[in-house]
Design an enzyme around this catalytic site. Structure first.
Site, mmCIF file in Angstrom:
data_model
loop_
_atom_site.group_PDB
_atom_site.id
_atom_site.type_symbol
_atom_site.label_atom_id
_atom_site.label_comp_id
_atom_site.label_asym_id
_atom_site.label_seq_id
_atom_site.Cartn_x
_atom_site.Cartn_y
_atom_site.Cartn_z
ATOM 1 N N LEU A 39 0.823 -1.214 0.000
ATOM 2 C CA LEU A 39 0.000 0.000 0.000
ATOM 3 C C LEU A 39 0.858 1.267 0.000
ATOM 4 O O LEU A 39 0.352 2.346 -0.294
ATOM 5 C CB LEU A 39 -0.924 0.025 1.221
ATOM 6 C CG LEU A 39 -2.144 -0.887 1.198
ATOM 7 C CD1 LEU A 39 -2.954 -0.714 2.469
ATOM 8 C CD2 LEU A 39 -3.014 -0.610 -0.020
ATOM 9 N N GLY A 40 2.120 1.131 0.358
ATOM 10 C CA GLY A 40 2.995 2.292 0.379
ATOM 11 C C GLY A 40 3.342 2.790 1.764
ATOM 12 O O GLY A 40 3.490 3.996 1.970
ATOM 13 N N GLU A 163 8.280 1.697 11.176
ATOM 14 C CA GLU A 163 7.351 1.019 10.269
ATOM 15 C C GLU A 163 7.374 -0.482 10.533
ATOM 16 O O GLU A 163 8.450 -1.099 10.538
ATOM 17 C CB GLU A 163 7.734 1.299 8.814
ATOM 18 C CG GLU A 163 6.862 0.595 7.805
ATOM 19 C CD GLU A 163 7.414 0.633 6.395
ATOM 20 O OE1 GLU A 163 6.936 -0.166 5.559
ATOM 21 O OE2 GLU A 163 8.331 1.434 6.123
ATOM 22 N N ASP A 170 -1.204 -10.720 10.354
ATOM 23 C CA ASP A 170 -0.194 -11.722 10.013
ATOM 24 C C ASP A 170 0.341 -12.337 11.309
ATOM 25 O O ASP A 170 0.668 -11.618 12.261
ATOM 26 C CB ASP A 170 0.980 -11.081 9.263
ATOM 27 C CG ASP A 170 0.587 -10.584 7.878
ATOM 28 O OD1 ASP A 170 -0.500 -10.944 7.416
ATOM 29 O OD2 ASP A 170 1.379 -9.834 7.287
ATOM 30 N N PRO A 213 -13.307 -2.787 4.205
ATOM 31 C CA PRO A 213 -11.964 -3.316 4.469
ATOM 32 C C PRO A 213 -11.208 -2.508 5.524
ATOM 33 O O PRO A 213 -10.513 -3.086 6.369
ATOM 34 C CB PRO A 213 -11.278 -3.234 3.102
ATOM 35 C CG PRO A 213 -12.395 -3.324 2.114
ATOM 36 C CD PRO A 213 -13.528 -2.574 2.756
ATOM 37 N N CYS A 404 28.944 -2.772 -10.366
ATOM 38 C CA CYS A 404 29.281 -4.028 -9.688
ATOM 39 C C CYS A 404 29.522 -5.145 -10.711
ATOM 40 O O CYS A 404 30.535 -5.122 -11.402
ATOM 41 C CB CYS A 404 28.201 -4.386 -8.669
ATOM 42 S SG CYS A 404 28.749 -5.577 -7.422
ATOM 43 N N GLN A 408 32.480 -5.782 -13.711
ATOM 44 C CA GLN A 408 33.263 -7.006 -13.860
ATOM 45 C C GLN A 408 33.117 -7.591 -15.266
ATOM 46 O O GLN A 408 34.089 -8.039 -15.873
ATOM 47 C CB GLN A 408 32.831 -8.012 -12.801
ATOM 48 C CG GLN A 408 33.122 -7.561 -11.376
ATOM 49 C CD GLN A 408 32.545 -8.494 -10.318
ATOM 50 O OE1 GLN A 408 31.980 -9.536 -10.645
ATOM 51 N NE2 GLN A 408 32.679 -8.126 -9.057
ATOM 52 N N ARG A 493 31.364 -9.884 -3.571
ATOM 53 C CA ARG A 493 32.343 -10.837 -3.040
ATOM 54 C C ARG A 493 33.413 -11.186 -4.068
ATOM 55 O O ARG A 493 34.324 -11.954 -3.773
ATOM 56 C CB ARG A 493 31.661 -12.113 -2.521
ATOM 57 C CG ARG A 493 30.860 -12.884 -3.540
ATOM 58 C CD ARG A 493 30.409 -14.238 -2.975
ATOM 59 N NE ARG A 493 29.547 -14.102 -1.833
ATOM 60 C CZ ARG A 493 28.205 -13.989 -1.890
ATOM 61 N NH1 ARG A 493 27.607 -13.983 -3.074
ATOM 62 N NH2 ARG A 493 27.491 -13.883 -0.806
ATOM 63 N N HIS A 538 28.106 0.589 -5.446
ATOM 64 C CA HIS A 538 26.720 0.849 -5.850
ATOM 65 C C HIS A 538 26.377 2.322 -5.628
ATOM 66 O O HIS A 538 25.821 2.703 -4.595
ATOM 67 C CB HIS A 538 25.758 -0.040 -5.043
ATOM 68 C CG HIS A 538 25.796 -1.478 -5.447
ATOM 69 N ND1 HIS A 538 24.975 -2.003 -6.418
ATOM 70 C CD2 HIS A 538 26.581 -2.502 -5.024
ATOM 71 C CE1 HIS A 538 25.242 -3.291 -6.575
ATOM 72 N NE2 HIS A 538 26.223 -3.617 -5.738
ATOM 73 N N GLU A 540 24.069 4.109 -6.818
ATOM 74 C CA GLU A 540 22.637 4.383 -6.757
ATOM 75 C C GLU A 540 22.129 4.529 -5.333
ATOM 76 O O GLU A 540 21.106 5.180 -5.080
ATOM 77 C CB GLU A 540 21.839 3.300 -7.495
ATOM 78 C CG GLU A 540 21.818 1.922 -6.863
ATOM 79 C CD GLU A 540 22.953 1.008 -7.290
ATOM 80 O OE1 GLU A 540 22.811 -0.229 -7.174
ATOM 81 O OE2 GLU A 540 23.994 1.537 -7.734
#
Length: 563
Positions: A39-40, A163, A170, A213, A404, A408, A493, A538, A540
């Site tokens: 749901l975000g 969160e 559950d 719901p 990464c 290679q 690795r 990485h 990003e």
């Protein structure tokens, strides 16, 4: 207490330590979800954190995941999405990426925990005798460990947003819900707030929004002793006032605290939408904090303006193998999006399955592409297709970015097709090849020698977290960063075999970024190419919508130059 300590000493056992002392000024917001997953909650948590920041408060965000894996490091990307790595080397849930991108606050290993990690610590303590022979139970022992995690190292924050993963009801999430119930009860309403995200679906056949719901989800939450303070109602359509009043009535929440959470054009608009609906105002009212002064949202308004008013479009091909679940590349997608924001260009992503690329179809696959990116990954599947795409980018002078594994494979492609080492490869895929890429067994981390072997646990063999890298002046990387030394996050690795360095450089593939001891290759570039860069780390993971990562910005600018 003296008797307890005395008993512990006799048994050579440690008395159970008390919960971390809570900063009296820190307020806690517990975010739960109901009805369905996805749901975000992560975006909602990150948005609220950024809104509170914009009002001058310091925030810290945490994620509690109910799954029994110790961490997501060895989980399939198809099931879990990407693994987000922090500076201090923790492998965490991808929602921590949302937290960092929205708030700019670097996450720490103590900001992510799973049920597996909690139970692992619990069993270690029990075997060590820390529980003094008592029967170890979910309550209070598991819940105490969860509370200890939530409260630890929070003195530097005005607000801690926690969160809870999964959905209410559950079975795995029950100990976490019980722990936050206990905390809320002990802290009092002036220090704790429960934010519950639910779904208000639209039934097309009935032409109605349905509130049932949400009612059932709140009923489940209240049945375990938690009364939500604020409801965030996810919906694809505006929720009329009478529906919100109905939800308020049945869920025992004031109508002004039934906040619509409507679908947005992009995730960064969610923050503005939540503010317009009064989310941050209601949070401050609950805590009896001043809310008359509007938040400073100038940076976010600027970001939205750039997103919605592009100067043009550029096409980037992502050649990978996890395309079935785009969350596998969540940070990568956002980093490309951020670079587009910086350049004020719309970045169109073309997802190309590496296994589908052949020599006889590559021209068609990469038609009208202005930049090619091969992301990180593990395993041999799809490597042949990725190498073909890298060869295409090198020969056709198309901007190439390898991350990464993408770096290679660029080294392997160059070794095979330029150096003439036909069996060049990686020990990850083939032990009998010429290993230009091999498993790391030793490296330096802040002056401490780290050692690994193939016999170690799969999740314990990687080089994780932030490491420094020295840049070669005049290189593309140096021009992008405008720094001599950088720090980037790693998760790998296998590493370039440094003994081949001179061979590669003599033929034009240069190593423009090296570890401080010059034993590990961090960045490679090709001299006679407009933009060909491979990085072992990485990048990003450190990109932000208001501060695009320099390498992604440089890559997108190079792609725009092909237009």
């Amino acid at each position: 207490m003296k008797a307890l300590t005395s008993t512990a000493k006799k048994l050579n056992q440690k008395p159970q330590k008390p919960l971390p002392r809570q900063n009296k000024m820190t307020r806690f917001i517990f975010i739960t979800g109901g009805v369905v997953s996805s749901l975000g909650k992560g975006i909602a948590s990150a948005s609220l954190g950024a809104l509170l920041q914009s009002r001058g408060y310091k925030v810290r965000l945490r994620k509690l995941d109910p799954y029994l894996n110790v961490d997501p490091g060895t989980m399939s990307p198809y099931q879990h999405g990407e693994v987000y790595v922090t500076d201090d080397g923790a492998e965490t849930d991808l929602d921590l990426g949302h937290y960092e991108r929205f708030t700019g606050v670097d996450a720490r290993s103590g900001d992510s925990v799973s049920a597996g990690k909690i139970y692992s610590e619990l069993l270690t303590k029990e075997r060590r005798g820390d529980y003094l022979g008592r029967t170890v139970q979910v309550i209070p022992h598991v819940t105490d460990l969860i509370k200890e995690f939530i409260l630890a190292s929070t003195d530097d924050a005005d607000f801690v947003l926690c969160e809870i993963g999964g959905t209410v009801g559950d079975i795995e999430a029950q100990p976490f819900c019980e722990a936050i119930r206990q905390l809320g009860n002990s802290m009092g309403a002036d220090k704790a707030l429960y934010l519950h995200l639910t779904l208000v679906p639209y039934i097309a056949a009935a032409k109605e929004l349905k509130t049932k719901p949400t009612q059932h989800s709140v009923k489940d939450l209240r049945s375990i002793g938690i009364q939500p303070t604020i409801l965030l109602c996810r919906s694809e359509r505006p929720i009329p006032l009478d529906d919100r009043e109905k939800i308020a009535l049945f869920c025992n929440v004031p109508v002004e605290r039934v906040i619509p959470a409507l679908d947005q054009k992009n995730i960064y608009r969610a923050l503005l939408a939540y503010h317009q609906e009064g989310l941050d105002t209601e949070v401050l009212k609950h805590f009896k904090l001043p809310c008359k002064k509007a938040p400073d949202l100038a940076t976010w308004l600027k970001v939205i303006k750039k997103i919605e008013n592009p100067h043009g479009q550029v096409n980037i091909a992502i050649v990978g193998k996890y395309q079935k679940l785009k969350d596998s590349y969540k940070s990568l997608i956002e980093a490309l999006f951020h670079a587009g924001i910086h350049c004020q260009y719309k970045v169109n992503l073309f997802w190309i399955g590496a296994s589908s690329i052949r020599e006889n179809n590559i021209d068609e696959k990469l038609k009208d592409i202005h930049g090619i990116l091969v992301p990180g990954g593990f395993g041999s599947r799809g490597t042949d297709g990725k190498i073909l795409a890298i060869n295409y980018a090198r020969k056709k002078k198309i901007p190439y970015f390898g991350i990464c594994l993408g770096m290679q494979l660029a080294v392997i492609e160059f070794a095979r097709n330029v150096l003439g080492i036909k069996d060049a490869g990686s020990s990850e895929f083939n032990e009998k090849c010429t290993k230009v890429i091999a498993m790391m067994t030793e490296w330096d981390q802040a002056g401490i020698k780290q050692k690994r072997s193939k016999s170690d646990d799969l999740g314990g063999t990687m080089r994780l977290g932030a490491y420094k890298c020295n840049l070669k002046r005049g290189s593309l990387a140096h021009k992008a960063y405008k720094l001599d030394v950088i720090s980037e996050r790693h998760r790998h690795r296998y590493e370039f075999n440094i003994k081949f360095k001179d061979q590669f450089e003599n033929k034009g593939l240069v190593f423009t970024g090296l570890s401080p001891d010059e034993k590990l290759a961090e960045i490679v570039e090709i001299k006679d190419h407009p933009w060909f860069v491979g990085v072992q780390f990485h990048p990003e993971l450190k990109s932000r919508p208001f501060s695009s990562h320099p390498l992604f910005t440089s890559f997108i600018k190079a792609a725009i130059n092909l237009l």
